[in-house]
Design an enzyme around this catalytic site. Structure first.
Site, mmCIF file in Angstrom:
data_model
loop_
_atom_site.group_PDB
_atom_site.id
_atom_site.type_symbol
_atom_site.label_atom_id
_atom_site.label_comp_id
_atom_site.label_asym_id
_atom_site.label_seq_id
_atom_site.Cartn_x
_atom_site.Cartn_y
_atom_site.Cartn_z
ATOM 1 N N ASP A 246 106.622 108.912 105.514
ATOM 2 C CA ASP A 246 105.747 108.421 104.453
ATOM 3 C C ASP A 246 105.890 109.345 103.249
ATOM 4 O O ASP A 246 105.566 110.535 103.316
ATOM 5 C CB ASP A 246 104.299 108.412 104.949
ATOM 6 C CG ASP A 246 103.351 107.672 104.017
ATOM 7 O OD1 ASP A 246 103.818 107.194 102.964
ATOM 8 O OD2 ASP A 246 102.161 107.570 104.341
ATOM 9 N N ASP B 184 107.574 103.085 100.225
ATOM 10 C CA ASP B 184 107.430 104.512 100.476
ATOM 11 C C ASP B 184 107.263 104.899 101.943
ATOM 12 O O ASP B 184 106.983 106.060 102.238
ATOM 13 C CB ASP B 184 106.247 105.065 99.678
ATOM 14 C CG ASP B 184 104.929 104.377 100.011
ATOM 15 O OD1 ASP B 184 104.964 103.313 100.640
ATOM 16 O OD2 ASP B 184 103.873 104.907 99.631
ATOM 17 N N GLU B 185 107.438 103.977 102.873
ATOM 18 C CA GLU B 185 107.329 104.365 104.275
ATOM 19 C C GLU B 185 108.198 103.490 105.162
ATOM 20 O O GLU B 185 108.492 102.337 104.837
ATOM 21 C CB GLU B 185 105.874 104.352 104.759
ATOM 22 C CG GLU B 185 105.192 103.013 104.739
ATOM 23 C CD GLU B 185 103.785 103.067 105.314
ATOM 24 O OE1 GLU B 185 103.566 103.796 106.309
ATOM 25 O OE2 GLU B 185 102.904 102.384 104.769
#
Length: 453
Positions: free
Chosen positions: A11, A105-106
């Protein structure tokens, strides 16, 4: 669960805000808020410096300004975020063929396919430490929090334990020992409404939840959610890491820490989500006919409404207009904890100018998370270019910089880039011919077609 800790969750920390701080040296170490900057704006991401003042995602920009008036409030630059995301996802795919992106983003990574000599705790820990260093290198300094465990659920829990820039490995056999002391809100889907229901029956921690039978949980929170909580409270999760496959739909949704009740705020969130969906469709060369709105109410009732167009579209304005119209038919007065927009019935062609007569009006209302110039608050469009806070610009004499602020036909620019020290500030007429928007050269990027989490 797997016998080894072989599921990795990565993350990127405060992603949008971190990209802005990377590219704007004067903002490093200072509060930064990214999202809609107008009166109807919604926070997309806040830097950790801003979070210290209580600013959080999905909060109205108006409230965020009241909590942290000295923060830099910026519109988003989707190209910059997509570029950083593409670099990280490319790195992960070079490590393992099984990478499951959840959002920009993850992502989950299956370490069983990573070619490691073994999956002992020491080995996967060393791998993750090296991975975090490589993330910094490929992104120009962004940090990531990483969790590794025997299931997707616990890997995600682990990545949250030492944010930002942390690494936690939950060793096999210690899953319940790790999970039991935690508050029940650590379990996905346990938001404020569920927390309150569980509190009323004396359940505060996961160990308390583990003591409830399946039937008791079903009575408390419903069939599907009750079964899910029963298994997750016992650390039982056998979901595989699934690599990207051909998309049947493209959607974006968000779950919010506090129930939403303001209808205008919900409309702004839907407009931003529609913008994200539209950009992903365009990047993939796709369009779709059916726009779907997903709403989860305060009591965990999930509602879905859809509308089908006569021809496919990938236009964010059209998608947003339909999503807002679907929302208008629902009673959300008691509170909403999840909102989502999706497009299905995908095709590889687009009907141009669909609802073109509506587009101009919707564009003036929209506050999407990208770097399009926003109209002035008066509602009248100026004759020359418009400037949104945070967007990249270039001046014929002073070079590259970004918009610090604009108003009354004046635009103020700070001249700096990611590779320079904090730069000087200059003001210009809004129609100065020497000043123009700047975009990074186009690069080849991969775009995830999976739903955002």
């Amino acid at each position: 669960m797997r016998p080894q800790a072989s599921v990795l969750h990565l993350d990127l920390d405060a992603f949008f805000a971190a990209v802005e701080q990377r590219d704007k040296p004067s903002l490093r170490g200072k509060p930064v808020v990214v999202g809609g900057v107008g009166g109807r704006g919604v926070v997309a991401t806040a830097s950790y410096e801003a979070r210290a003042y209580g600013v959080r995602s999905a909060m109205s920009t108006r409230e965020a300004r009241a909590r942290c008036p000295h923060a830099a409030f910026l519109t988003g630059r989707f190209e910059a975020y997509r570029g950083a995301s593409g670099a990280v996802m490319g790195l992960l795919r070079s490590c393992s063929p099984l990478v499951e992106p959840l959002s920009l983003d993850e992502a989950f990574v299956d370490l069983e396919q990573a070619g490691l000599p073994d999956l002992e705790v020491a080995t996967v820990t060393a791998f993750a430490e090296d991975l975090r260093v490589r993330v910094r290198e490929v992104t120009g300094g962004l940090t990531a929090s990483v969790g590794i465990a025997s299931s997707k659920f616990l890997a995600k829990v682990a990545s949250d334990l030492r944010k930002p820039d942390g690494l936690v490995v939950i060793a096999p056999g210690t899953e319940l020992e790790t999970l039991r002391p935690m508050h029940v809100s650590v379990i996905p889907g346990v938001g404020p409404a569920t927390v309150e229901r569980l509190r009323r029956v004396g359940v505060h921690k996961v160990v308390d939840l583990e003591g409830l039978s399946r039937d008791e949980l079903v009575r408390l929170v419903g069939q599907a959610h009750g079964h899910s909580l029963y298994h997750l409270a016992r650390a039982e999760d056998d979901r595989p890491v699934v690599a990207e496959r051909e998309a049947k739909s493209v959607s974006v949704e968000g779950t919010y820490e506090h129930d939403l009740t303001d209808r205008r705020q919900m409309e702004s969130i839907l407009t931003r989500q529609a913008g994200d969906v539209g950009r992903r469709l365009k990047a993939s060369g796709l369009s779709g006919r059916t726009v779907t709105l997903k709403v989860r109410l305060y009591d965990f009732t999930t509602l879905s409404r859809s509308a089908t167009l006569p021809a496919p579209t990938e236009d964010a304005v059209t998608i947003a207009r339909l999503a807002r119209s679907l929302l208008a038919d629902l009673d959300t007065s008691a509170g909403v904890r999840l909102l989502g927009v999706g497009v299905s019935g995908l095709a590889d062609w687009v009907q141009e100018d669909l609802f073109a007569d509506q587009a101009d009006q919707d564009e003036q209302e929209a506050e999407p998370l990208d770097d399009r110039p926003e109209p002035e608050q008066s509602g009248a469009r100026p004759a020359g270019p418009t400037w949104a806070p945070g967007v990249d610009v270039i001046h014929a004499e002073h070079g590259r910089g970004w918009v610090w602020g604009a108003g009354r036909q004046v635009v103020t620019v700070r001249f700096e880039t990611a590779d320079t020290p904090p730069g000087p500030v200059r003001s210009f007429r809004a129609d100065d011919p020497a000043l123009s928007h700047w975009r990074a050269p186009a690069v080849q990027e991969e775009v995830a077609d999976r739903d955002d989490a």
